[in-house]
Design a protein around this motif. Structure first.
Motif, short mmCIF file in Angstrom:
data_model
loop_
_atom_site.label_atom_id
_atom_site.label_comp_id
_atom_site.label_asym_id
_atom_site.label_seq_id
_atom_site.Cartn_x
_atom_site.Cartn_y
_atom_site.Cartn_z
N ALA A 136 0.85 -1.19 0.00
CA ALA A 136 0.00 0.00 0.00
C ALA A 136 0.89 1.25 0.00
O ALA A 136 1.99 1.23 0.56
CB ALA A 136 -0.90 0.00 1.23
N PRO A 137 0.44 2.34 -0.63
CA PRO A 137 1.27 3.56 -0.72
C PRO A 137 1.83 4.02 0.62
O PRO A 137 2.98 4.45 0.71
CB PRO A 137 0.29 4.58 -1.30
CG PRO A 137 -0.61 3.76 -2.16
CD PRO A 137 -0.82 2.50 -1.37
N GLU A 138 1.02 3.93 1.69
CA GLU A 138 1.48 4.41 2.99
C GLU A 138 2.54 3.51 3.62
O GLU A 138 3.15 3.87 4.63
CB GLU A 138 0.30 4.58 3.96
CG GLU A 138 -0.52 3.34 4.18
CD GLU A 138 -1.74 3.28 3.27
OE1 GLU A 138 -2.85 3.03 3.78
OE2 GLU A 138 -1.58 3.48 2.05
N ARG A 139 2.78 2.34 3.02
CA ARG A 139 3.79 1.41 3.53
C ARG A 139 5.03 1.33 2.63
O ARG A 139 5.93 0.52 2.89
CB ARG A 139 3.18 0.00 3.66
CG ARG A 139 2.00 -0.09 4.61
CD ARG A 139 2.39 0.17 6.03
NE ARG A 139 1.21 0.27 6.91
CZ ARG A 139 1.27 0.56 8.19
NH1 ARG A 139 2.45 0.77 8.76
NH2 ARG A 139 0.17 0.64 8.91
N LEU A 140 5.08 2.18 1.63
CA LEU A 140 6.18 2.11 0.67
C LEU A 140 7.53 2.38 1.34
O LEU A 140 8.50 1.66 1.12
CB LEU A 140 5.95 3.10 -0.47
CG LEU A 140 7.02 3.15 -1.56
CD1 LEU A 140 7.29 1.76 -2.14
CD2 LEU A 140 6.60 4.12 -2.67
N ASP A 141 7.60 3.41 2.17
CA ASP A 141 8.86 3.71 2.84
C ASP A 141 9.29 2.57 3.77
O ASP A 141 10.48 2.25 3.87
CB ASP A 141 8.74 5.01 3.65
CG ASP A 141 8.84 6.25 2.77
OD1 ASP A 141 9.07 6.11 1.55
OD2 ASP A 141 8.68 7.37 3.31
N ASP A 142 8.32 1.96 4.45
CA ASP A 142 8.63 0.83 5.32
C ASP A 142 9.20 -0.32 4.51
O ASP A 142 10.15 -1.01 4.93
CB ASP A 142 7.37 0.35 6.05
CG ASP A 142 6.87 1.36 7.07
OD1 ASP A 142 7.67 2.20 7.51
OD2 ASP A 142 5.68 1.29 7.42
N ASN A 143 8.63 -0.55 3.33
CA ASN A 143 9.10 -1.63 2.46
C ASN A 143 10.51 -1.36 1.96
O ASN A 143 11.35 -2.26 1.92
CB ASN A 143 8.14 -1.81 1.29
CG ASN A 143 8.51 -2.96 0.39
OD1 ASN A 143 9.08 -2.76 -0.69
ND2 ASN A 143 8.23 -4.18 0.81
N LEU A 144 10.78 -0.11 1.62
CA LEU A 144 12.12 0.26 1.16
C LEU A 144 13.13 0.10 2.29
O LEU A 144 14.26 -0.35 2.07
CB LEU A 144 12.13 1.69 0.63
CG LEU A 144 11.32 1.92 -0.65
CD1 LEU A 144 11.37 3.40 -1.04
CD2 LEU A 144 11.84 1.07 -1.80
N ARG A 145 12.72 0.46 3.51
CA ARG A 145 13.62 0.29 4.65
C ARG A 145 13.98 -1.18 4.82
O ARG A 145 15.14 -1.53 5.06
CB ARG A 145 12.96 0.80 5.93
CG ARG A 145 13.85 0.62 7.17
CD ARG A 145 13.06 0.77 8.46
NE ARG A 145 12.01 -0.21 8.56
CZ ARG A 145 12.20 -1.48 8.89
NH1 ARG A 145 13.43 -1.93 9.14
NH2 ARG A 145 11.18 -2.31 8.97
N THR A 146 12.96 -2.05 4.67
CA THR A 146 13.21 -3.49 4.80
C THR A 146 14.19 -3.98 3.76
O THR A 146 15.11 -4.76 4.05
CB THR A 146 11.88 -4.26 4.66
OG1 THR A 146 10.99 -3.87 5.72
CG2 THR A 146 12.11 -5.76 4.73
N GLN A 147 14.02 -3.52 2.52
CA GLN A 147 14.91 -3.94 1.45
C GLN A 147 16.34 -3.48 1.69
O GLN A 147 17.30 -4.24 1.52
CB GLN A 147 14.41 -3.40 0.11
CG GLN A 147 13.06 -3.97 -0.31
CD GLN A 147 12.75 -3.67 -1.76
OE1 GLN A 147 13.61 -3.84 -2.63
NE2 GLN A 147 11.55 -3.23 -2.03
N ILE A 148 16.47 -2.21 2.09
CA ILE A 148 17.81 -1.67 2.34
C ILE A 148 18.45 -2.38 3.53
O ILE A 148 19.64 -2.73 3.50
CB ILE A 148 17.73 -0.15 2.62
CG1 ILE A 148 17.22 0.58 1.38
CG2 ILE A 148 19.10 0.39 3.03
CD1 ILE A 148 16.86 2.04 1.63
N GLU A 149 17.65 -2.63 4.56
CA GLU A 149 18.17 -3.31 5.76
C GLU A 149 18.65 -4.72 5.41
O GLU A 149 19.71 -5.15 5.88
CB GLU A 149 17.06 -3.38 6.81
CG GLU A 149 17.54 -3.72 8.19
CD GLU A 149 16.46 -3.50 9.23
OE1 GLU A 149 16.75 -2.83 10.24
OE2 GLU A 149 15.32 -4.01 9.04
N ALA A 150 17.89 -5.41 4.56
CA ALA A 150 18.28 -6.77 4.15
C ALA A 150 19.59 -6.74 3.38
O ALA A 150 20.49 -7.57 3.61
CB ALA A 150 17.18 -7.39 3.31
N GLN A 151 19.72 -5.80 2.46
CA GLN A 151 20.93 -5.71 1.66
C GLN A 151 22.14 -5.35 2.51
O GLN A 151 23.24 -5.90 2.35
CB GLN A 151 20.75 -4.68 0.53
CG GLN A 151 19.72 -5.06 -0.52
CD GLN A 151 20.13 -6.29 -1.32
OE1 GLN A 151 21.30 -6.67 -1.34
NE2 GLN A 151 19.17 -6.93 -1.97
#
Length: 215
Positions: A136-151
């Protein structure tokens, strides 16, 4: 679950259909909870809100009932996969914390700006993330944080997100947190850091009784 599939679930929210939620779906140990991750309690209400965010965004992004129904049809199991993502986010964060990894607001914004440029604009990125990953649009930043954190975690471990060393770190974090899922949503496989469906005895009994009654 195939390791590449689990990686995809980690780095993006999966599309799935909301299963019915009963009012009394908390287990005896944690009434009203969909899952308990360490000291963090994910309530059924929080889970429902996350699912509703996706459905509301899908409705806004589609034209007419037929298109909306198609979007729903492409996303079977949303409630369970949403819970999987919510739990895995916490497990990943614990693993990152144990490895001394953190993600700054600046890193998230830089990643988002780059993706918006690739997509065309902010709205196009939101639609793309919704359609491709069920975010959902309001969770986009959270999703990006997860991706960056994983990498960043993978880099700190000297490996990649698809490799055993990365998933071992998540397994260790899962074990440390003691993930406890409401049986309605399955169980948590510590070794694979993944939600696993379970067949509840009462479901088998009801199904069997129904079959005998209609024979």
């Amino acid at each position: 679950m195939h390791r590449r599939r689990r990686t995809a679930l980690l780095l993006s929210a999966a599309l799935v259909t909301a299963a019915p939620l009963l009012a009394a779906c908390g287990n005896d140990a944690h009434p009203g909870a969909a899952a308990v991750v360490g000291d963090d309690r994910i309530t059924v209400s929080q889970l429902e809100n996350r699912v509703n965010e996706v459905r509301t965004a899908q409705r806004a992004a589609t034209t007419g009932d037929a298109q909306y129904e198609q979007a729903i049809a492409k996303s079977g199991g949303l409630t369970r996969d949403t819970l999987h993502g919510m739990v895995l986010d916490r497990v990943l964060h614990q693993a990152a914390e144990d490895a001394g990894v953190s993600v700054s607001r600046k890193e998230i914004q830089e990643a988002r700006t780059g993706l918006e440029q690739q997509a065309g604009d902010a709205k196009a990125l939101e639609v793309a993330w919704l359609q491709q990953y069920g975010v959902a649009p309001e969770r986009l930043d959270d999703n990006l944080r997860t991706q960056i954190e994983a990498q960043k975690l993978a880099t700190a471990l000297g490996t990649e997100t698809s490799q055993p060393a990365f998933w071992k770190a998540l397994s260790d974090a899962s074990r440390k947190l003691g993930v406890d899922l409401n049986p309605r949503y399955g169980t948590w496989d510590v070794e694979k850091s993944s939600r696993v469906d379970t067949e509840l005895p009462w479901v088998r009994e009801v199904t069997a009784a129904g079959s005998r009654g209609t024979a």
